[in-house]
Design an enzyme around this catalytic site. Sequence first.
Site, mmCIF file in Angstrom:
data_model
loop_
_atom_site.group_PDB
_atom_site.id
_atom_site.type_symbol
_atom_site.label_atom_id
_atom_site.label_comp_id
_atom_site.label_asym_id
_atom_site.label_seq_id
_atom_site.Cartn_x
_atom_site.Cartn_y
_atom_site.Cartn_z
ATOM 1 N N ASP A 218 9.321 2.752 1.233
ATOM 2 C CA ASP A 218 8.191 3.507 1.769
ATOM 3 C C ASP A 218 8.148 3.297 3.282
ATOM 4 O OD1 ASP A 218 5.698 4.287 2.716
ATOM 5 O OD2 ASP A 218 4.621 3.665 0.918
ATOM 6 N N PHE B 295 0.847 -1.192 0.000
ATOM 7 C CA PHE B 295 0.000 0.000 0.000
ATOM 8 C C PHE B 295 0.884 1.244 0.000
ATOM 9 C CE2 PHE B 295 -2.515 3.470 1.725
ATOM 10 C CZ PHE B 295 -3.619 3.397 0.887
ATOM 11 N N LYS C 68 2.828 10.109 8.226
ATOM 12 C CA LYS C 68 2.200 9.625 9.463
ATOM 13 C C LYS C 68 2.831 10.190 10.743
ATOM 14 C CE LYS C 68 0.010 5.413 7.772
ATOM 15 N NZ LYS C 68 -1.389 5.654 8.099
HETATM 16 C C1 LIG Z 1 3.072 2.378 3.734
HETATM 17 C C2 LIG Z 1 2.150 3.506 3.417
HETATM 18 N N1 LIG Z 1 2.443 4.328 2.401
HETATM 19 C C3 LIG Z 1 1.641 5.352 2.079
HETATM 20 C C4 LIG Z 1 0.489 5.603 2.779
HETATM 21 C C5 LIG Z 1 -0.399 6.761 2.389
HETATM 22 O O1 LIG Z 1 -0.270 7.778 3.319
HETATM 23 P P1 LIG Z 1 -1.346 8.983 3.360
HETATM 24 O O2 LIG Z 1 -2.636 8.389 3.793
HETATM 25 O O3 LIG Z 1 -0.761 9.956 4.343
HETATM 26 O O4 LIG Z 1 -1.407 9.551 1.984
HETATM 27 C C6 LIG Z 1 0.136 4.770 3.845
HETATM 28 C C7 LIG Z 1 -1.121 4.994 4.594
HETATM 29 O O5 LIG Z 1 -1.646 4.138 5.243
HETATM 30 C C8 LIG Z 1 0.988 3.689 4.169
HETATM 31 O O6 LIG Z 1 0.706 2.857 5.176
#
Ligand SMILES: Cc1ncc(COP(=O)(O)O)c(C=O)c1O
Length: 387
Positions: A207, A122, A236
Site C-alpha cells: 500500500d 491503515f 493521495k
Molecule cells: C496507507 C494508506 N492507505 C489507504 C488510505 C486511504 O486512502 P483514502 O482516504 O484516499 O481512501 C490512506 C489514507 O490515509 C493511507 O494512509
Amino acid sequence: MSNLFPTYNKKTINFQNGKGTYLYDAENKKYLDFLSGIAVCNLGHCHPKIVDALQKQVESIWHVSNLFTIHKQEELADLLVKSFNDGLVFFCNSGTEANEAAIKLARKHSGKFHFISFKQSFHGRTFGSMAATGQSKIHEGYGEMLSGFTYVPYNDLNALMDEINENTGAIILEVIQGEGGVIVGNNDFFEGIQALCKKHELLLIVDEVQTGVGRTGTMFAYEQTPLNPDIITLAKGLGNGFPVGAMIGKKKFATTFSTGAHGSTFGGNYLAMSAAFETINMINDLTFLESVKEKGEYLFNKLNEMKIEFPQITEIRGKGLMVGIELNNPVEKLVELLLDNGLIVGTAGANVLRLLPPLNLSYKEIDEAISIIKKAFSFYFLDSKVH
Ligand SMILES: Cc1ncc(COP(=O)(O)O)c(C=O)c1O
C-alpha cells in the site's frame, strides 16, 4: 450548526487560497503547509503546470465513462508501469478504492481468502480496506468485517511466519506505517517477507497510498527495500489534490481482472488523468527524487539537533519528506500552538507530530518551519513547563 456529519474533528480555520508551500486564511494570514492535505499536494498548492493542464482539460472534455478509450489513461499507465517495471493499471478515485481493487484481484487470482495484515496499519474506510486495517477502533460498531484478515505485529518476522497457513493468499503492508505512527519497516523484515512470499507462493500487496509518488525520495517507497510486490496501490499525491487512485498489478493478473471483473464510473476520467499525468511527469525524475532525499536529510538533521535542547523528543522517524517526531507527551496542544504560529502539521497517533511538506519546498521554507517548531517547543516545554 453544521449540516455535515461530524465525522471529522475540524478546525474552524477556512483557507481561502494556496500557492506553493503556503496557505492563506480569510484574514490573509499566511501558513506554511507541512501537511500538504495529508501527503496529497506533493508539488504544493496550485502548481502552475497542473493548473494549466486542468484548465485546458476543463475546456475540452471532462467525462465519457470507461465505455470509451481515454488516451490520457494509456499515457499515464505507461509512465506508472515504467516505474513498476511490468504491470497493468486500474484507475479509481481514492486510496481505499485502490486497496479494494487490490484485495479483489489478489483473492480472485489466488483463490485463497486468508490475508495477513499488520497491527497499527491503515488501508482505508470501505469494508475490504477496513478489514485490512489492523486497528480495532476502525472496525468498532460496524459488525462483521470482510472475513479472512488476521493481523500480526509490524517488524516481527516470527509472528508473520507463524501466521501463514495453507489458506493464506496474500500479505498487505505499508513500507512506512503512516497513520500508525510513522513506523519504518526494517530491511531484514522486508527481506524475510519476500522470502516467505516466494516459499509459500503468497501475493504481496504494498500500500503506497501515502508513501508513493516520490514522498520518500523514490517514486515508490518499496524501491528502497528488498520487496518485490505483485501489486501496489496509489492515491493521495497522484493527482496533487485532484481525487485519483490507482492499482498497479503485474501483467500475470491480466486474465484475473478480465472484462467485467471490476469497474468504476469515474475512475480515470479526463480531469483526473490530466492532473495526474502532469504530476507524475514532474515527480518521476531522478534529479527531483534525489532532491527530495537531500531535503529530507536536511530536515532530519535539523530536527535531530533539537533533541539536545528538547529531551521531550524521543525519536525522529521516517524517510525522505515523510517525518514523524515522537514526543513523550501528547501532541494535540502543540499542533494548535504550531498552527497559531503559522505552521500546519499533522499527527500520527497521540504522541507523534507528522510532517509531510510539499516535495518541491525550498531549504528556506524548511528553515522557517524549524524556527517555528523551536519557538513553539520553547514556549510549550520551557516557558509553560510541560515535561
Ligand atoms: C496507507 C494508506 N492507505 C489507504 C488510505 C486511504 O486512502 P483514502 O482516504 O484516499 O481512501 C490512506 C489514507 O490515509 C493511507 O494512509
